[in-house]
Design an enzyme around this catalytic site. Structure first.
Site, PDB file in Angstrom:
ATOM      1  N   SER A 146       0.852  -1.241  -0.125  1.00 46.40           N
ATOM      2  CA  SER A 146      -0.163   0.206   0.140  1.00 46.40           C
ATOM      3  C   SER A 146       0.977   1.244  -0.040  1.00 46.40           C
ATOM      4  O   SER A 146       0.387   2.100  -0.600  1.00 46.40           O
ATOM      5  CB  SER A 146      -1.113  -0.042   1.005  1.00 46.40           C
ATOM      6  N   HIS A 174      -5.467  -3.105  -2.547  1.00 43.38           N
ATOM      7  CA  HIS A 174      -5.220  -2.022  -3.432  1.00 43.38           C
ATOM      8  C   HIS A 174      -5.299  -2.617  -4.825  1.00 43.38           C
ATOM      9  O   HIS A 174      -5.099  -1.934  -5.946  1.00 43.38           O
ATOM     10  CB  HIS A 174      -3.930  -1.478  -3.349  1.00 43.38           C
ATOM     11  N   LYS A 205     -11.798   0.846  -1.245  1.00 42.13           N
ATOM     12  CA  LYS A 205     -10.973   1.390  -1.962  1.00 42.13           C
ATOM     13  C   LYS A 205     -11.436   1.616  -3.243  1.00 42.13           C
ATOM     14  O   LYS A 205     -12.301   2.600  -3.441  1.00 42.13           O
ATOM     15  CB  LYS A 205      -9.753   0.946  -1.756  1.00 42.13           C
TER      16      LYS A 205
HETATM   17  C1  LIG Z   1      -6.570  -0.366   3.513  1.00 38.80           C
HETATM   18  C2  LIG Z   1      -5.999  -1.718   3.820  1.00 38.80           C
HETATM   19  C3  LIG Z   1      -6.737  -2.417   4.845  1.00 38.80           C
HETATM   20  C4  LIG Z   1      -7.697  -2.290   5.866  1.00 38.80           C
HETATM   21  O1  LIG Z   1      -8.871  -2.034   5.025  1.00 38.80           O
HETATM   22  P1  LIG Z   1     -10.151  -0.948   5.638  1.00 38.80           P
HETATM   23  O2  LIG Z   1     -11.292  -1.543   5.065  1.00 38.80           O
HETATM   24  O3  LIG Z   1      -9.735   0.197   5.342  1.00 38.80           O
HETATM   25  O4  LIG Z   1     -10.132  -1.505   7.145  1.00 38.80           O
HETATM   26  C5  LIG Z   1      -6.050  -3.736   4.853  1.00 38.80           C
HETATM   27  N1  LIG Z   1      -5.109  -4.331   3.943  1.00 38.80           N
HETATM   28  C6  LIG Z   1      -4.306  -3.418   3.163  1.00 38.80           C
HETATM   29  C7  LIG Z   1      -3.075  -3.874   2.383  1.00 38.80           C
HETATM   30  C8  LIG Z   1      -5.030  -2.013   2.932  1.00 38.80           C
HETATM   31  O5  LIG Z   1      -4.271  -1.109   2.117  1.00 38.80           O
END
Ligand SMILES: *Cc1c(COP(=O)(O)O)cnc(C)c1O
Length: 357
Positions: A146, A174, A205
């Site tokens: 990320s 992502h 996302k």
């Molecule tokens: C954003 C993210 C999460 C967490 O997800 P949320 O729904 O925001 O709690 C988990 N793993 C990765 C790699 C992320 O980038």
């Protein structure tokens, strides 16, 4: 809009700009009218409204698995799934750059945790070879990292998993909606659906909604329903959120051009920033880390950009390793070339002002 002023947003994970898509808003508004604001209870009490079944069936179809389970967030999914699968006799192998929610999932499990150097397959193999012969083994990795935007060597990870009798869990937070012929992620892109036992991803996302999923075999999903504490002991998601996720899955299928535009925009920005003399890390995904190094200089550059109408947030330790502070730039599918040109102009000026260039 930021404090009443229009800025170019380069710091969002809303890659496809679905969070503001009229179909998502309409679906959410309709669900609000039909089902109300809240689920009223956890999933196993009375919170499993019919939208959950529909969404989970669609996620399973999207990911090419027998079944899927929706969690309240990616943080819940990772902190619930790893401890549910791995106990005291077992060993988890985790990439050192994995997301904090994976690290916390490892900490919550009573398993032995072996952290391998980022993307270092020789190190992973060394740890697998040295692990206790008894107990289960799980290799867990982000597919797209990320903060760096680089991609895990999944084919090699799967090969090692088969050789050393391990399961593979991949976090596609992502990559969902961004990679793969149907936007299902890197596991789909590499055609590894049958080889990755636990496919996790988020709905907050690229899908522009909220929540997360784990996709896999029916047995895996039943096990998680009964064992994942972050699934059992929390209130179910609000119905409008589920309806928005369903609409997002539909749009990802019917509007592949969004994905294409996202990649075009990322390539345009990458070329432009490199041309100005910025040092870019990672690559391989639409996440572009602009490496600065010093935390204070990073934040000064971020502020200088904002004065010029560009929102590019600085990322500092402990989120990234010491000495690697950066701006983490992510374009969206709907940025126009004029907006990105304006952003590059701001990067040229702000870089000189702050001594980065
Ligand atoms: C954003 C993210 C999460 C967490 O997800 P949320 O729904 O925001 O709690 C988990 N793993 C990765 C790699 C992320 O980038």
């Amino acid at each position: 809009m930021l404090e009443g002023r229009g800025v170019v947003q380069l710091s969002s994970n809303n890659y496809l700009d679905l969070a503001n898509h009229p179909e998502l808003k309409r679906a959410a508004a309709q669900a609000l009218e039909t089902y109300g604001c809240g689920a009223g209870a956890s999933r196993l009490i009375s919170g499993t409204m019919e939208l959950y079944a529909v969404l989970e069936a669609h996620v399973a179809e999207f990911k090419g698995t027998e079944a899927a389970l929706v969690f309240s967030s990616g943080y819940h999914a990772n902190t619930g799934t790893i401890p549910a699968l791995m106990g005291g006799e077992d060993t988890v192998f985790s990439d050192e750059w994995n997301h904090a929610s994976i690290i916390d999932g490892c900490r919550l499990s009573s398993a032995t945790v072996r952290v391998f150097r980022h993307g270092d397959m020789a190190h992973l193999e060394e740890l697998l070879a040295a692990a206790a012969p008894s107990g289960q083994r799980l290799i867990v990795t982000d597919s797209v990292f990320s903060m760096d935007g680089d991609v895990a060597p999944l084919e090699e990870i799967v090969r090692l998993a088969r050789r050393y009798g391990a399961w593979v869990m991949v976090d596609e937070a992502h990559a969902t909606g961004v990679f793969g012929p149907r936007g299902a992620g890197i596991v789909e892109e590499l055609d590894l659906q049958g080889e990755v036992e636990v496919q996790m991803g988020t709905l907050g996302k690229a899908l522009g909604s909220f929540g997360a999923y784990v996709a896999g075999s029916r047995v895996l999903i039943q096990w998680l329903v009964n064992r994942a504490r972050s699934f059992i002991y929390t209130t179910a998601l609000p119905p409008p959120v589920l309806a928005a996720s369903l609409a997002a899955l539909r749009i990802i299928k019917t509007e592949p051009e969004r994905r294409r535009r996202l990649w075009q925009n990322a390539a345009f920005l990458k070329r432009g920033l490199a041309g100005l003399g910025y040092r870019l890390g990672g690559t391989g995904s639409p996440i572009l880390p602009v490496l600065i190094g010093d935390g204070a200089q990073t934040m000064a550059l971020s502020a200088a950009l904002l004065r010029r109408g560009v929102f590019a947030q600085g990322i500092r330790p402990p989120t990234v390793p010491e000495g690697t502070a950066r701006l983490r730039i992510t374009p969206m599918a709907t940025h126009t070339e004029a907006e990105l040109e304006r952003a590059l102009g701001a990067f040229a000026e702000a870089g000189k002002e702050t001594g980065v260039l």
